[in-house]
Design a protein around this motif. Structure first.
Motif, PDB file in Angstrom:
ATOM      1  N   ARG A 172       8.291  10.147 -11.073  1.00 23.29           N
ATOM      2  CA  ARG A 172       8.552   8.949 -10.270  1.00 23.29           C
ATOM      3  C   ARG A 172       7.251   8.430  -9.661  1.00 23.29           C
ATOM      4  O   ARG A 172       7.000   7.229  -9.654  1.00 23.29           O
ATOM      5  CB  ARG A 172       9.575   9.291  -9.188  1.00 23.29           C
ATOM      6  CG  ARG A 172      10.338   8.089  -8.677  1.00 23.29           C
ATOM      7  CD  ARG A 172      11.237   8.474  -7.558  1.00 23.29           C
ATOM      8  NE  ARG A 172      10.519   9.257  -6.567  1.00 23.29           N
ATOM      9  CZ  ARG A 172      11.099   9.987  -5.615  1.00 23.29           C
ATOM     10  NH1 ARG A 172      12.408  10.035  -5.539  1.00 23.29           N
ATOM     11  NH2 ARG A 172      10.374  10.662  -4.748  1.00 23.29           N
ATOM     12  N   ASP A 173       6.420   9.344  -9.178  1.00 16.56           N
ATOM     13  CA  ASP A 173       5.103   8.965  -8.636  1.00 16.56           C
ATOM     14  C   ASP A 173       4.273   8.250  -9.702  1.00 16.56           C
ATOM     15  O   ASP A 173       3.639   7.231  -9.444  1.00 16.56           O
ATOM     16  CB  ASP A 173       4.288  10.214  -8.231  1.00 16.56           C
ATOM     17  CG  ASP A 173       4.754  10.776  -6.911  1.00 16.56           C
ATOM     18  OD1 ASP A 173       5.628  10.146  -6.278  1.00 16.56           O
ATOM     19  OD2 ASP A 173       4.244  11.845  -6.523  1.00 16.56           O
ATOM     20  N   PHE A 174       4.285   8.842 -10.883  1.00 15.65           N
ATOM     21  CA  PHE A 174       3.496   8.297 -11.991  1.00 15.65           C
ATOM     22  C   PHE A 174       3.952   6.871 -12.300  1.00 15.65           C
ATOM     23  O   PHE A 174       3.133   5.968 -12.505  1.00 15.65           O
ATOM     24  CB  PHE A 174       3.666   9.201 -13.214  1.00 15.65           C
ATOM     25  CG  PHE A 174       2.600   9.016 -14.253  1.00 15.65           C
ATOM     26  CD1 PHE A 174       1.446   9.778 -14.230  1.00 15.65           C
ATOM     27  CD2 PHE A 174       2.747   8.081 -15.273  1.00 15.65           C
ATOM     28  CE1 PHE A 174       0.450   9.619 -15.189  1.00 15.65           C
ATOM     29  CE2 PHE A 174       1.762   7.912 -16.231  1.00 15.65           C
ATOM     30  CZ  PHE A 174       0.616   8.684 -16.189  1.00 15.65           C
ATOM     31  N   TRP A 175       5.273   6.660 -12.282  1.00 13.01           N
ATOM     32  CA  TRP A 175       5.802   5.314 -12.552  1.00 13.01           C
ATOM     33  C   TRP A 175       5.455   4.331 -11.452  1.00 13.01           C
ATOM     34  O   TRP A 175       5.200   3.157 -11.718  1.00 13.01           O
ATOM     35  CB  TRP A 175       7.310   5.373 -12.804  1.00 13.01           C
ATOM     36  CG  TRP A 175       7.537   5.629 -14.253  1.00 13.01           C
ATOM     37  CD1 TRP A 175       7.640   6.844 -14.855  1.00 13.01           C
ATOM     38  CD2 TRP A 175       7.586   4.649 -15.300  1.00 13.01           C
ATOM     39  NE1 TRP A 175       7.764   6.681 -16.217  1.00 13.01           N
ATOM     40  CE2 TRP A 175       7.746   5.355 -16.516  1.00 13.01           C
ATOM     41  CE3 TRP A 175       7.513   3.265 -15.331  1.00 13.01           C
ATOM     42  CZ2 TRP A 175       7.820   4.708 -17.745  1.00 13.01           C
ATOM     43  CZ3 TRP A 175       7.607   2.612 -16.550  1.00 13.01           C
ATOM     44  CH2 TRP A 175       7.756   3.334 -17.733  1.00 13.01           C
ATOM     45  N   ALA A 176       5.436   4.808 -10.218  1.00 12.52           N
ATOM     46  CA  ALA A 176       5.046   3.920  -9.106  1.00 12.52           C
ATOM     47  C   ALA A 176       3.615   3.425  -9.341  1.00 12.52           C
ATOM     48  O   ALA A 176       3.298   2.251  -9.098  1.00 12.52           O
ATOM     49  CB  ALA A 176       5.154   4.667  -7.781  1.00 12.52           C
ATOM     50  N   ILE A 177       2.768   4.324  -9.831  1.00 14.75           N
ATOM     51  CA  ILE A 177       1.375   3.939 -10.116  1.00 14.75           C
ATOM     52  C   ILE A 177       1.343   2.913 -11.259  1.00 14.75           C
ATOM     53  O   ILE A 177       0.646   1.905 -11.182  1.00 14.75           O
ATOM     54  CB  ILE A 177       0.525   5.179 -10.477  1.00 14.75           C
ATOM     55  CG1 ILE A 177       0.505   6.168  -9.319  1.00 14.75           C
ATOM     56  CG2 ILE A 177      -0.892   4.770 -10.851  1.00 14.75           C
ATOM     57  CD1 ILE A 177      -0.045   7.542  -9.682  1.00 14.75           C
ATOM     58  N   LEU A 178       2.134   3.168 -12.293  1.00 19.37           N
ATOM     59  CA  LEU A 178       2.160   2.231 -13.426  1.00 19.37           C
ATOM     60  C   LEU A 178       2.599   0.837 -12.975  1.00 19.37           C
ATOM     61  O   LEU A 178       2.001  -0.162 -13.371  1.00 19.37           O
ATOM     62  CB  LEU A 178       3.102   2.719 -14.529  1.00 19.37           C
ATOM     63  CG  LEU A 178       2.637   3.888 -15.390  1.00 19.37           C
ATOM     64  CD1 LEU A 178       3.593   4.087 -16.558  1.00 19.37           C
ATOM     65  CD2 LEU A 178       1.227   3.654 -15.922  1.00 19.37           C
ATOM     66  N   TYR A 179       3.642   0.777 -12.116  1.00 27.15           N
ATOM     67  CA  TYR A 179       4.113  -0.536 -11.649  1.00 27.15           C
ATOM     68  C   TYR A 179       3.026  -1.255 -10.853  1.00 27.15           C
ATOM     69  O   TYR A 179       2.865  -2.466 -10.956  1.00 27.15           O
ATOM     70  CB  TYR A 179       5.391  -0.395 -10.817  1.00 27.15           C
ATOM     71  CG  TYR A 179       6.625  -0.141 -11.652  1.00 27.15           C
ATOM     72  CD1 TYR A 179       6.885  -0.891 -12.808  1.00 27.15           C
ATOM     73  CD2 TYR A 179       7.537   0.844 -11.312  1.00 27.15           C
ATOM     74  CE1 TYR A 179       8.011  -0.660 -13.585  1.00 27.15           C
ATOM     75  CE2 TYR A 179       8.664   1.084 -12.081  1.00 27.15           C
ATOM     76  CZ  TYR A 179       8.896   0.331 -13.215  1.00 27.15           C
ATOM     77  OH  TYR A 179      10.011   0.570 -13.979  1.00 27.15           O
ATOM     78  N   GLN A 180       2.287  -0.495 -10.075  1.00 21.82           N
ATOM     79  CA  GLN A 180       1.203  -1.099  -9.308  1.00 21.82           C
ATOM     80  C   GLN A 180       0.141  -1.689 -10.254  1.00 21.82           C
ATOM     81  O   GLN A 180      -0.340  -2.802 -10.049  1.00 21.82           O
ATOM     82  CB  GLN A 180       0.575  -0.035  -8.407  1.00 21.82           C
ATOM     83  CG  GLN A 180      -0.326  -0.634  -7.353  1.00 21.82           C
ATOM     84  CD  GLN A 180      -0.857   0.439  -6.408  1.00 21.82           C
ATOM     85  OE1 GLN A 180      -0.191   1.441  -6.158  1.00 21.82           O
ATOM     86  NE2 GLN A 180      -2.047   0.230  -5.896  1.00 21.82           N
ATOM     87  N   LEU A 181      -0.166  -0.933 -11.306  1.00 30.62           N
ATOM     88  CA  LEU A 181      -1.156  -1.420 -12.278  1.00 30.62           C
ATOM     89  C   LEU A 181      -0.647  -2.672 -12.985  1.00 30.62           C
ATOM     90  O   LEU A 181      -1.405  -3.614 -13.223  1.00 30.62           O
ATOM     91  CB  LEU A 181      -1.453  -0.325 -13.307  1.00 30.62           C
ATOM     92  CG  LEU A 181      -2.181   0.905 -12.764  1.00 30.62           C
ATOM     93  CD1 LEU A 181      -2.159   2.032 -13.776  1.00 30.62           C
ATOM     94  CD2 LEU A 181      -3.623   0.550 -12.399  1.00 30.62           C
ATOM     95  N   LEU A 182       0.663  -2.694 -13.286  1.00 28.34           N
ATOM     96  CA  LEU A 182       1.241  -3.867 -13.952  1.00 28.34           C
ATOM     97  C   LEU A 182       1.142  -5.089 -13.057  1.00 28.34           C
ATOM     98  O   LEU A 182       0.866  -6.188 -13.529  1.00 28.34           O
ATOM     99  CB  LEU A 182       2.707  -3.600 -14.315  1.00 28.34           C
ATOM    100  CG  LEU A 182       2.918  -2.627 -15.477  1.00 28.34           C
ATOM    101  CD1 LEU A 182       4.362  -2.154 -15.529  1.00 28.34           C
ATOM    102  CD2 LEU A 182       2.521  -3.265 -16.808  1.00 28.34           C
TER     103      LEU A 182
END
Ligand code: ATP
Ligand code: MG
Length: 247
Positions: A172-182
């Motif tokens: 979930r943390d990893f996905w939060a980072i991905l969304y921020q990058l997007l």
């Protein structure tokens, strides 16, 4: 949105085996695209060709407007590639691993310090900066690999099963980072074997024995197959294909 990744009949053979078979796909800038398929389907081979690390046997691909064969140097300048087994140095600390990759990408001065600090903040890895990479949990190792991949500010991020073997909280943390990058405008092309994760992508490509058998937004795939989730849609699509092949 213009296409930032495009393939035309992209094919890779290893002797008699066709690992990637006439792949045609296009990914728009700012999109998160997921390539999904069973073990050995051809996901890593596709990624390697798109990153200019392996030449196609046939067909072509362009990434950020550059041909992946003729212009692989220009492609590599625009992308970050996190391999399935990303090369971290176990006996170096988090900070030392980041320094190593910053040196490799020739990132120096105040910008380097600022960027390193920003990445450590974003991934909540600041408390672990002096810890040896070999002593990190699986999820933290993946976050460190992601940070190293992001050091040269890529426009397009290629991630090969980035959350494999990572616990649900770290995922979930990893996905939060991905969304921020997007949100910052980066394009993400990832492979995953977690179908719940693929549901978070804008579009998903199903690859089976080297062939792209379906490419659509997850909701459309579910509607078409009448499946409750992407896993069901995926299995139905593959079974239907096997059915057709039977005499
Ligand atoms: N360098 C190589 N030489 C020979 N065969 C290869 C090579 N690389 C990949 N293959 C074969 O090509 C096929 C596709 O491999 P690939 O690694 O792309 O699959 P994958 O979808 O990434 O699988 P996984 O989910 O297990 O990572 C497999 O049958 C594999 O054994
Ligand atoms: Mg693979």
């Amino acid at each position: 949105m213009p296409a930032i990744i495009e393939t035309h009949d992209l094919t890779r053979r290893f002797d008699a085996l066709t690992a990637v078979d006439h792949l045609n796909l296009s990914v728009a800038e700012g999109e998160i695209f997921g390539l999904v398929g069973p073990d050995g389907a051809g996901k890593t081979t596709t990624l390697r060709m798109l990153c200019g690390l392996m030449d196609p046997t046939e067909g072509s691909a362009s990434v950020a407007g550059h041909d992946v064969v003729r212009d692989s140097r220009a492609v590599k300048d625009q992308i970050g590639y996190m391999a399935q087994r990303f090369g971290l140095y176990g006996d170096l600390t988090v900070q030392e691993n980041m320094d190593f990759y910053a040196d490799l990408f020739d990132i120096t001065g105040a910008f380097r310090a600022e960027l390193t600090a920003q990445l450590l903040r974003m991934t909540r890895m600041e408390p672990f900066r002096e810890r040896q990479a070999s002593r990190l949990s699986g999820g933290m190792k993946q976050k460190l690999a992601l940070m190293c991949t992001l050091l040269h500010r890529p426009r397009i991020l290629f991630l090969d099963e980035p959350t494999n073997g990572v616990d649900p909280v770290s995922r979930r943390d990893f996905w939060a980072i991905l969304y921020q990058l997007l949100q910052e405008g980066i394009t993400v092309f990832m492979t995953t074997s977690y179908l719940d994760e693929a549901e978070r992508c804008n579009r998903v490509g199903l690859i089976h024995r080297g062939k792209l058998i379906r490419c659509a937004p997850p909701e459309v795939m579910k509607q078409e197959t009448g499946a409750a989730n992407l896993e069901g849609a995926f299995l139905k699509t593959i079974f239907a294909l096997e059915e057709v092949k039977r005499p």
